[in-house]
Structures are given as C-alpha cells and as structure tokens.
Design a protein around this motif. Structure first.
Motif, PDB file in Angstrom:
ATOM      1  N   ALA A  69      53.400  24.892  64.724  1.00 26.79           N
ATOM      2  CA  ALA A  69      53.914  23.664  65.337  1.00 26.79           C
ATOM      3  C   ALA A  69      52.757  22.688  65.516  1.00 26.79           C
ATOM      4  O   ALA A  69      51.804  22.995  66.251  1.00 26.79           O
ATOM      5  N   PRO A  70      52.787  21.533  64.875  1.00 26.29           N
ATOM      6  CA  PRO A  70      51.641  20.604  64.910  1.00 26.29           C
ATOM      7  C   PRO A  70      51.194  20.220  66.317  1.00 26.29           C
ATOM      8  O   PRO A  70      49.991  20.165  66.599  1.00 26.29           O
ATOM      9  N   ALA A  71      52.143  19.954  67.225  1.00 24.80           N
ATOM     10  CA  ALA A  71      51.769  19.522  68.571  1.00 24.80           C
ATOM     11  C   ALA A  71      51.062  20.644  69.324  1.00 24.80           C
ATOM     12  O   ALA A  71      50.049  20.418  69.993  1.00 24.80           O
ATOM     13  N   ARG A  72      51.599  21.862  69.213  1.00 30.15           N
ATOM     14  CA  ARG A  72      50.962  23.008  69.869  1.00 30.15           C
ATOM     15  C   ARG A  72      49.565  23.265  69.286  1.00 30.15           C
ATOM     16  O   ARG A  72      48.611  23.568  70.007  1.00 30.15           O
ATOM     17  N   LEU A  73      49.452  23.150  67.972  1.00 27.09           N
ATOM     18  CA  LEU A  73      48.163  23.370  67.317  1.00 27.09           C
ATOM     19  C   LEU A  73      47.151  22.339  67.789  1.00 27.09           C
ATOM     20  O   LEU A  73      45.988  22.672  68.061  1.00 27.09           O
ATOM     21  N   ALA A  74      47.567  21.086  67.905  1.00 25.92           N
ATOM     22  CA  ALA A  74      46.662  20.029  68.353  1.00 25.92           C
ATOM     23  C   ALA A  74      46.159  20.303  69.763  1.00 25.92           C
ATOM     24  O   ALA A  74      44.967  20.118  70.057  1.00 25.92           O
ATOM     25  N   PHE A  75      47.044  20.753  70.644  1.00 26.21           N
ATOM     26  CA  PHE A  75      46.619  21.061  72.006  1.00 26.21           C
ATOM     27  C   PHE A  75      45.650  22.238  72.012  1.00 26.21           C
ATOM     28  O   PHE A  75      44.632  22.218  72.713  1.00 26.21           O
ATOM     29  N   ALA A  76      45.955  23.253  71.227  1.00 24.01           N
ATOM     30  CA  ALA A  76      45.110  24.450  71.203  1.00 24.01           C
ATOM     31  C   ALA A  76      43.680  24.118  70.787  1.00 24.01           C
ATOM     32  O   ALA A  76      42.719  24.647  71.356  1.00 24.01           O
ATOM     33  N   THR A  77      43.532  23.255  69.809  1.00 22.90           N
ATOM     34  CA  THR A  77      42.177  22.934  69.328  1.00 22.90           C
ATOM     35  C   THR A  77      41.349  22.230  70.395  1.00 22.90           C
ATOM     36  O   THR A  77      40.117  22.242  70.326  1.00 22.90           O
ATOM     37  N   LYS A  78      42.011  21.646  71.402  1.00 21.82           N
ATOM     38  CA  LYS A  78      41.287  20.942  72.464  1.00 21.82           C
ATOM     39  C   LYS A  78      40.856  21.859  73.595  1.00 21.82           C
ATOM     40  O   LYS A  78      39.939  21.521  74.347  1.00 21.82           O
ATOM     41  N   VAL A  79      41.516  23.004  73.754  1.00 22.34           N
ATOM     42  CA  VAL A  79      41.269  23.837  74.934  1.00 22.34           C
ATOM     43  C   VAL A  79      40.624  25.180  74.622  1.00 22.34           C
ATOM     44  O   VAL A  79      40.123  25.840  75.537  1.00 22.34           O
ATOM     45  N   LEU A  80      40.635  25.591  73.368  1.00 18.85           N
ATOM     46  CA  LEU A  80      39.964  26.832  73.002  1.00 18.85           C
ATOM     47  C   LEU A  80      38.468  26.591  72.841  1.00 18.85           C
ATOM     48  O   LEU A  80      38.050  25.493  72.465  1.00 18.85           O
ATOM     49  N   PRO A  81      37.657  27.590  73.103  1.00 19.37           N
ATOM     50  CA  PRO A  81      36.217  27.426  72.840  1.00 19.37           C
ATOM     51  C   PRO A  81      35.957  27.311  71.343  1.00 19.37           C
ATOM     52  O   PRO A  81      36.790  27.721  70.523  1.00 19.37           O
ATOM     53  N   ALA A  82      34.815  26.782  70.992  1.00 17.42           N
ATOM     54  CA  ALA A  82      34.479  26.570  69.585  1.00 17.42           C
ATOM     55  C   ALA A  82      34.468  27.872  68.797  1.00 17.42           C
ATOM     56  O   ALA A  82      34.670  27.868  67.578  1.00 17.42           O
ATOM     57  N   SER A  83      34.270  28.996  69.484  1.00 16.12           N
ATOM     58  CA  SER A  83      34.203  30.286  68.796  1.00 16.12           C
ATOM     59  C   SER A  83      35.574  30.800  68.374  1.00 16.12           C
ATOM     60  O   SER A  83      35.668  31.786  67.648  1.00 16.12           O
ATOM     61  N   ILE A  84      36.649  30.161  68.856  1.00 12.17           N
ATOM     62  CA  ILE A  84      38.006  30.595  68.519  1.00 12.17           C
ATOM     63  C   ILE A  84      38.690  29.478  67.741  1.00 12.17           C
ATOM     64  O   ILE A  84      39.200  28.527  68.330  1.00 12.17           O
ATOM     65  N   PRO A  85      38.737  29.578  66.416  1.00  9.58           N
ATOM     66  CA  PRO A  85      39.396  28.536  65.631  1.00  9.58           C
ATOM     67  C   PRO A  85      40.914  28.709  65.636  1.00  9.58           C
ATOM     68  O   PRO A  85      41.433  29.799  65.870  1.00  9.58           O
ATOM     69  N   ALA A  86      41.616  27.622  65.387  1.00  6.50           N
ATOM     70  CA  ALA A  86      43.079  27.657  65.297  1.00  6.50           C
ATOM     71  C   ALA A  86      43.500  27.052  63.966  1.00  6.50           C
ATOM     72  O   ALA A  86      42.930  26.044  63.512  1.00  6.50           O
ATOM     73  N   PHE A  87      44.510  27.656  63.341  1.00 10.30           N
ATOM     74  CA  PHE A  87      44.953  27.250  62.014  1.00 10.30           C
ATOM     75  C   PHE A  87      46.473  27.106  61.996  1.00 10.30           C
ATOM     76  O   PHE A  87      47.185  27.692  62.811  1.00 10.30           O
ATOM     77  N   ALA A  88      46.948  26.347  61.022  1.00 15.16           N
ATOM     78  CA  ALA A  88      48.384  26.106  60.901  1.00 15.16           C
ATOM     79  C   ALA A  88      49.111  27.241  60.191  1.00 15.16           C
ATOM     80  O   ALA A  88      50.340  27.306  60.231  1.00 15.16           O
ATOM     81  N   SER A  89      48.374  28.127  59.528  1.00 16.00           N
ATOM     82  CA  SER A  89      49.005  29.230  58.806  1.00 16.00           C
ATOM     83  C   SER A  89      48.030  30.386  58.664  1.00 16.00           C
ATOM     84  O   SER A  89      46.806  30.211  58.760  1.00 16.00           O
ATOM     85  N   LEU A  90      48.590  31.576  58.406  1.00 13.71           N
ATOM     86  CA  LEU A  90      47.749  32.743  58.161  1.00 13.71           C
ATOM     87  C   LEU A  90      46.962  32.559  56.872  1.00 13.71           C
ATOM     88  O   LEU A  90      45.782  32.954  56.788  1.00 13.71           O
ATOM     89  N   ASP A  91      47.567  31.973  55.866  1.00 13.06           N
ATOM     90  CA  ASP A  91      46.850  31.741  54.604  1.00 13.06           C
ATOM     91  C   ASP A  91      45.607  30.905  54.834  1.00 13.06           C
ATOM     92  O   ASP A  91      44.528  31.197  54.292  1.00 13.06           O
TER      93      ASP A  91
END
Length: 364
Positions: A203-225
């Motif tokens: 979900a683009p909105a959830r992904l955008a929020f996650a990238t702002k609150v996770l530490p730099a050591s934990i990346p977030a992606f739109a898909s497993l691929d």
C-alpha cells in the motif's frame, strides 16, 4: 441521572453498528478496584475485525477498546500500588493465575478469559472511564507521554511473538510483511534480537509512512521481489524468518522458506491453507502462530517503551477525539457508515482515540 452520574462509551451493537452512548459513570466498588479516566486508546486491528464482522468475537453491547492509558480517578480501600492522579498504562488482558494455562505461562489463553477481556467480553476503554484492578496497571514515568505508553499492549503482543522465534543465524534473511503498527513494532523488536529485517508493504501510503519512522537500518519495499533484488542481492533469495501480519501469505510463501526457516503468522483473518506435511518435516520448517500477551511480556514491553529502546511514539500518526470515532476508523480504511473495509489510503499507522483525560502539555 445528572451529567455527573453518566459518561460516554462507544458501544458495539453488531457488525457496522456502533454508537456513542451515555452509560452510568464507573466507580470503584471492590476493595482492589481502580477506576481510570481514559486519555488515549489505540485502534487495533482486532477492533477493525470486530466492527466489520470479519472477527466475530465481541459480545454485543460491549464497550470496545483496549490499548489504553489514563489517569487514576478512584481506588478501592486495599489499593496501595497506585494513587489518585497517577498516570497509568492498562494491561487489558486479566488472567486468573491459577488455571492450567496460567500456571504454564500461557496467560493469554486463561481458561477464565471470557467475561474479562477488555473490549471483547468486558467493557473496554473507548469511554471516559474504565474499571480494573490494581495488578493490571503500571505507573507511567513523567518523561513518557501517555500517547507513547498507549502502545505498550501492542508491543507486548509483539514481544510474545518474537520470543517464539529461534533464527538459524543472526544473518538470517528476515522479512516482515505489512507496515501497520504491529509490522513496524516487529521490525524494531527483531533488531533487538540481533536480526536485520526488511519490511514489505504494497500500500503506497503505508509504505511512505513506514520509510519515515523506521531506522535507516530497516529498509521498506513495495514488494518481496524488490526486497530480494535491492537488499538481499539475490532475486531468488530464500526466506529464513517471515513475520506475516496479513494472514494471507503462508501458502504462497511456504515453498520459499529456506531449510530450517520459520513462518510466524500474527494476523486474525480466516484463511484455510494446504501444506505438505512431508515438506514441513523434511526441510525442518516451523510454522508458528502468536496472539496477545504471554507471561511477563507486558512488563517487558513497558520497559522497552519507558527506556526508549523502541521509540513507539513515532508510530502515532493521528489523535482523534472520541466524538469523531468514525473519522478515526476511516483513517485506517474502515468506513463505518459505508460498511466497507479497505486498505488505508492515507499515511496512517497507529490512530489514537482521545477520551479527554489528557494531561497538560500532551497536545494532540
């Protein structure tokens, strides 16, 4: 009754049928009772399932809500651990302590649970007041906002799940699916276990929020691929540890678990799956479920919150007054008037409902 004799509570009457209702004001009636003026209550995925009818466990007529903080308003004569005016966080899952489940450290499955579970079978905290007993409250230190402490209960559920994981290596390929509150809390908690997780959220909105609150050591992606290519450097990278907050991925990812891999399912959506039992044994796989707090996990989560080891307040995206509860649920894709449940279309994560007892200085 006069206004001083009543309070407002958000009552569940059936799927998609909620109402703010004036009910008798709660008071301490037993010797160990504590009445709390509620400040904040987080909307939980369980609440979304109850309201939509997809998780039919709540008793009609119950007040919903269970992830809460507030200020002690009244105490019974035998209460010594808290006093009127204390800022507290509520453990909403009382247990008897004497049944077989409790005596074997499975308090979340207490045999006397029915009738005591806040927001399910016992009146919860989407209300001005809540009544409990002293053993299920913890005093919140002055330096911790009550908004942050409201995430103690969901973090306690995460601690329960993380305890069950025994990764084959600290370099294990670890993926958390879903960037809602539990997904992000799992990502933070897994780092304390020595793992390096990635988060996958489509979900683009959830992904955008996650990238702002996770530490730099934990990346977030739109898909497993994308995670496999960008983070693991292998488009076919096998999965060592999977945390699925969606309830829908076990069957599709089962064949992709590495030998010795673990799949942890924490979602509460009904899904029937078919697994090859020989494959399960031959590849030494583990498929685990987890829900609620286990023995000691609430206090462990409280320590992680109050020590700042997991900065939970980052996950609070919105605070909404209880009078506007429909707006609060809509932020999470739960349209009560329209009777539809969709994915969150806004950059939301943990939405708190404010019942009015917020201390000075805690701005919404």
């Amino acid at each position: 009754m006069t206004p001083h004799d009543t309070m407002t509570a958000l009552k569940f009457r059936g799927p998609w049928d909620m109402a703010l209702t004036e009910v008798p004001r709660l008071h301490a009636t037993g010797p160990d009772d504590v009445v709390v003026d509620i400040a904040y209550t987080g909307i939980c995925g369980t609440d979304l399932g109850v309201v939509s009818g997809s998780y039919p466990v709540a008793v009609p007529g119950v007040t919903l809500g269970h992830e809460s903080t507030g200020i002690v308003a009244e105490t019974g004569p035998e209460v010594t651990s808290v006093t009127v005016g204390d800022r507290v966080v509520i453990n909403p899952t009382p247990y008897c302590g004497v049944c077989r489940m409790c005596r074997t450290n499975r308090i979340n499955h207490c045999e006397g649970k029915h009738g005591t579970e806040s927001g399910i079978s016992y009146d919860g905290t989407y209300a001005h007041r809540y009544r409990t007993t002293s053993g299920f409250l913890r005093r919140v230190p002055d330096h911790i906002p009550l908004r942050a402490a409201a995430l103690t209960e969901p973090l306690s559920c995460v601690v329960s799940g993380v305890r069950k994981l025994t990764p084959p290596s600290l370099s294990a390929h670890t993926v958390v699916f879903g960037a809602g509150p539990l997904g992000l809390l799992y990502a933070w908690a897994l780092t304390l276990k020595g793992l390096s997780p990635v988060v996958v959220e489509n979900a683009p909105a959830r992904l955008a929020f996650a990238t702002k609150v996770l530490p730099a050591s934990i990346p977030a992606f739109a898909s497993l691929d994308e995670a496999r290519r960008s983070h693991f450097g292998d488009p076919a990278a096998p999965l060592d540890v999977v945390v699925d907050t969606t309830s829908g991925l076990l069957e599709s990812l089962y064949e992709e678990l590495a030998p010795g891999g673990t799949f942890l399912s924490i979602g509460l959506k009904s899904r029937a799956v078919s697994l090859d039992a020989m494959h399960l044994a031959d590849r030494s796989l583990s498929v685990i479920g987890s829900i609620d707090s286990l023995h000691g996990s609430f206090d462990e989560a409280f320590h992680l919150v109050t020590s700042g080891r997991i900065p939970v307040e980052r996950l609070v995206s919105h605070v909404v007054p209880i009078a506007d509860y429909e707006e609060a649920f809509a932020l999470l894709g739960c349209d009560i008037p329209g009777r539809t449940l969709t994915g969150a279309g806004t950059e939301s994560c943990k939405v708190l409902i404010a019942s009015g007892a917020e201390p000075a200085g805690e701005e919404r």
